[in-house]
Write a protein that holds these residues in place. Structure first.
Motif: not given
Length: 588
Positions: A494-496, A516-525, A462-466
């Motif tokens: 990572m503003t949030h 959560a599974p739909n947060q996997a891209d955020q977790a990778r970042r 995910a992009e850092p801002a997300k």
């Protein structure tokens, strides 16, 4: 033995002579029954030929013979009221009894009787001997209450602090320079055993390293506690002895230095080296050149030697004739000696030899001082069971990386921590990463673990801002959560992100990111930026709402914002280390 079982010559069962005395808690040998009432005789009843006489309960007092005459016995069945008394009646009327027929004891029964009795005696003597041995070894142990009373750990990693003092007083310690020395932390090794007991790392801490010593609560003889103020920028060896500091002060200094939680300590003096080396029948060492050290009194020709007693002590104390002639060169000698001693202790020659085992146990308990948490034979035995699970080939001795102290000027007397090398080394130890060169099987397992982590972290990021995450502090470091949030927002975009405060339940051992599974891209970042290991990532089963936050809990392995949490897989270049199963080490 007759039916009455006691008091007849040749009829004593040896096992029955051992009587448990509840007042003393031990068995006593009693050869007679003097001093107590004899068992009451029982009247024999008729028996059929070939059978042993039967016994009947003792007759009531009304039927017993009276002084001066016999008692009245009823007539036999079939006679009248004034019928004639039988033979048995005549015999008992005079107060005498018919003698019992003696049973014949066969040779086989005699053997069984005496064998059974002997076994009983041997078992009792063995149990008493074992108890006395246990008490002897227990009495050998010296304990110091350092105000930290950890139990014997059967789960989790172990960190045993081994302190060798240069104390020059007491039995066997005199005659080595400054006889009045109170004893400092001359040789210090932190022995780390991994949680799964597959590997161990022994970190040698140089005595002349400049460090900070924290405040040390110290138990006094009257039971009170006195806090000894800490010191900044002093030699590490002053953490013991100086200003009445006890081993607990060295314990706290090592924890502050390495970030590892010490489990227990063991302390030994000069005499311990002599006693332990002799108990195992000598320790094999090797030197690459002739040595004649006037200070340590070591005289040794080039090659391999078996040392014990005074010569073993001279070997671990020498430094001027090896390497660069300093403390770091002496540490290498000590690591060689300890590796060889471990091999000797674990050899069949020692483990199967009762005398060597006793000598080793006696020498160890008589030479060591430990904390109260392991201050008994049973607790030391439990600890030993945990330590012996580690295969010797996966035990590595390493020296904490240091460099010459720039404040010393031209004459180098002290050293300082080499942080660029020390920090990753400490991280490896904290996370149970073995320093031993991987053998084929271990190398394959490591490659599989690396592949698993790579697969988990592969995919879109995910992009850092997300990235949405709430950070909780379980590291034990004040302000760690806010420090991390500021780093994420200002340094990573990572503003949030938000500070969740202290973690529920207090300090955590390891950092954990839940998503959560739909947060996997955020977790990778986040995992990539923070350098999180694969075991720090925990994915739930259900998807989260679009604005839900992941949860990041900082653990004791978190050392600062921007510092990778995951330990390196390989020790930094230039780390001095010795593998315990290497028999080809030879001091230069």
């Amino acid at each position: 033995m007759d039916a009455q079982g006691r008091g007849r010559a040749g009829g004593i069962d040896p096992a029955d002579q051992w009587v448990f005395d509840p007042e003393t808690g031990s068995y006593e040998l009693r050869l007679d029954q003097a001093g107590g009432p004899a068992p009451a005789p029982r009247e024999a009843s008729a028996a059929t030929p070939g059978q042993a006489p039967r016994t009947s309960p003792r007759p009531p007092a009304s039927a017993r013979p009276k002084p001066g005459g016999g008692r009245t016995v009823p007539g036999q069945r079939g006679t009248g009221a004034g019928g004639r008394r039988g033979t048995a009646a005549k015999a008992t009327a005079t107060g005498r009894r018919r003698p019992k027929p003696k049973k014949k004891t066969t040779a086989k029964k005699k053997v069984l009787m005496w064998t059974g009795g002997t076994v009983g005696v041997v078992l009792v003597v063995a149990s008493v001997g074992g108890y006395l041995l246990y008490q002897h070894l227990n009495d050998n142990i010296d304990k110091i209450d350092v105000g930290i009373n950890n139990g014997v750990f059967t789960k989790g990693p172990l960190n045993i602090l081994v302190i060798g003092t240069d104390k020059r007083s007491g039995k066997g310690n005199t005659g080595y320079g400054d006889d009045g020395s109170v004893g400092h932390a001359d040789t210090t090794v932190l022995f780390h055993v991994s949680e799964d007991r597959t590997n161990a790392t022994a970190l040698s801490i140089p005595r002349d390293m400049i460090t900070d010593i924290p405040d040390c609560p110290t138990k006094q003889k009257n039971g009170s506690t006195k806090t000894i103020p800490g010191s900044k920028g002093v030699r590490f060896n002053e953490s013991l002895g100086q200003e009445d500091r006890d081993p607990g002060c060295t314990w706290r200094t090592v924890e502050q230095l390495t970030g590892l939680k010490v489990t227990h300590f063991m302390m030994a003096d000069f005499n311990a080296v002599k006693e332990l080396s002799s108990a195992v029948g000598g320790v094999e060492v090797c030197v690459a050149k002739d040595i004649n050290d006037r200070d340590s009194h070591l005289k040794m020709t080039k090659g391999r030697h078996t040392v014990e007693g005074e010569q073993a002590l001279a070997f671990v104390r020498t430094r001027h004739s090896v390497g660069f002639g300093g403390d770091l060169s002496r540490i290498e000698l000590q690591q060689q000696f300890l590796s060889s001693m471990l091999r000797k202790m674990k050899s069949g020659d020692t483990l199967t030899n009762p005398k060597k085992l006793y000598d080793l146990s006696d020498a160890a308990t008589n030479s060591l001082t430990v904390d109260t948490g392991i201050g008994s034979i049973s607790k030391l035995t439990s600890l030993a069971k945990e330590l012996r699970k580690v295969n010797l080939k996966n035990v590595t001795f390493a020296t904490v990386p240091v460099v010459d102290n720039p404040a010393d000027g031209k004459v180098k007397k002290t050293v300082v921590l080499d942080k660029p090398k020390a920090d990753p080394l400490f991280a490896m130890v904290r996370q149970d990463v073995s320093l031993t060169e991987a053998k084929e099987k271990e190398k394959k397992a490591q490659e599989q673990a690396d592949a698993k982590q790579a697969a988990l972290l592969q995919g879109p990021k995910a992009e850092p801002a997300k990235v949405r995450v709430k950070v909780f502090n379980g590291s034990g470091r004040v302000g760690a959560a806010q420090e991390t949030v500021a780093w994420m927002q200002n340094g990573k975009g990572m503003t949030h992100t938000a500070n969740g405060g202290n973690a529920a339940g207090g300090k955590k051992d390891k950092t954990l990111l839940q998503f959560a599974p739909n947060q996997a891209d955020q977790a990778r970042r986040l995992a990539e930026d923070m350098g999180l290991p694969v075991d720090a990532l925990k994915q739930t089963t259900a998807d989260a709402s679009p604005t839900a936050e992941m949860t990041l809990t900082l653990g004791a392995d978190f050392k600062g914002a921007g510092i990778p949490v995951a330990a390196p897989k390989k020790a930094p270049e230039g780390i001095q280390k010795v593998e315990a199963d290497d028999e080809n080490i030879c001091a230069k």
